[in-house]
Scaffold this active site. Sequence first.
Site, mmCIF file in Angstrom:
data_model
loop_
_atom_site.group_PDB
_atom_site.id
_atom_site.type_symbol
_atom_site.label_atom_id
_atom_site.label_comp_id
_atom_site.label_asym_id
_atom_site.label_seq_id
_atom_site.Cartn_x
_atom_site.Cartn_y
_atom_site.Cartn_z
ATOM 1 N N CYS A 24 -4.515 -8.043 12.802
ATOM 2 C CA CYS A 24 -4.041 -6.622 13.252
ATOM 3 C C CYS A 24 -5.485 -5.606 13.098
ATOM 4 O O CYS A 24 -5.503 -4.630 13.625
ATOM 5 C CB CYS A 24 -2.730 -6.085 12.462
ATOM 6 S SG CYS A 24 -1.502 -6.856 12.610
ATOM 7 N N ILE A 25 -6.148 -5.885 12.180
ATOM 8 C CA ILE A 25 -7.203 -4.959 11.906
ATOM 9 C C ILE A 25 -8.528 -5.790 12.272
ATOM 10 O O ILE A 25 -9.681 -5.092 11.662
ATOM 11 C CB ILE A 25 -7.232 -4.151 10.487
ATOM 12 C CG1 ILE A 25 -7.260 -5.394 9.438
ATOM 13 C CG2 ILE A 25 -6.234 -3.433 10.514
ATOM 14 C CD1 ILE A 25 -7.254 -4.574 7.865
#
Length: 194
Positions: A163-164
């Site tokens: 996600c990051i």
Amino acid sequence: KQWYQRRVAITAGGATVPVTAANVYDYVRLYTRQKLIGSARPALRAINEGVSDVIPRSSLGGLTAEDLRLMLNGSGEISVDLLKQITQFNNEAGPNEPQEKITKFKKWFWSLVERMSVAEKQELVYFWTSSPALPATEEGFQPVPSITIRPVSDNQLPTANTCISRLYIPLYSSKSALKTKLLIAIKTVGFGFV
């Protein structure tokens, strides 16, 4: 009525026009158009609105299909130089680890990535970001890829938070251990929480 029993006018007054040998071509053309385009119109409208929420319509003007594909899918070619330029490193190995060891570890990592096959580079990027390709431009990296160097451990595999776009790699004791563990991690296809 069921969806397959619903009547849809494919031309004005079409319900009263019999299909004959003279107009069968027009009927098939209009029927096909309705099935392929007309029935998908609500979904296409929703996609159009969704894309417009993320990308201003003015940015899409003049784009070719290939431009749009690159924007959405990125480039399959993995540029190690580009990754080196934009990747941020975070050191969580501990305060007692000398900076020289961290610098050497970074060199090991990039040396291994440079020697990977195209498929392995794509597997790495997929493991790291959940996309097998890089964005078409540097501006496409949202968030910017990062690597967090964790405390020394030859017993743990690298992990990632896609996600990051963050890769977590223990500070391995050797380049060989880094290579072995990294290849195991990127070739293990699955999903899990760590």
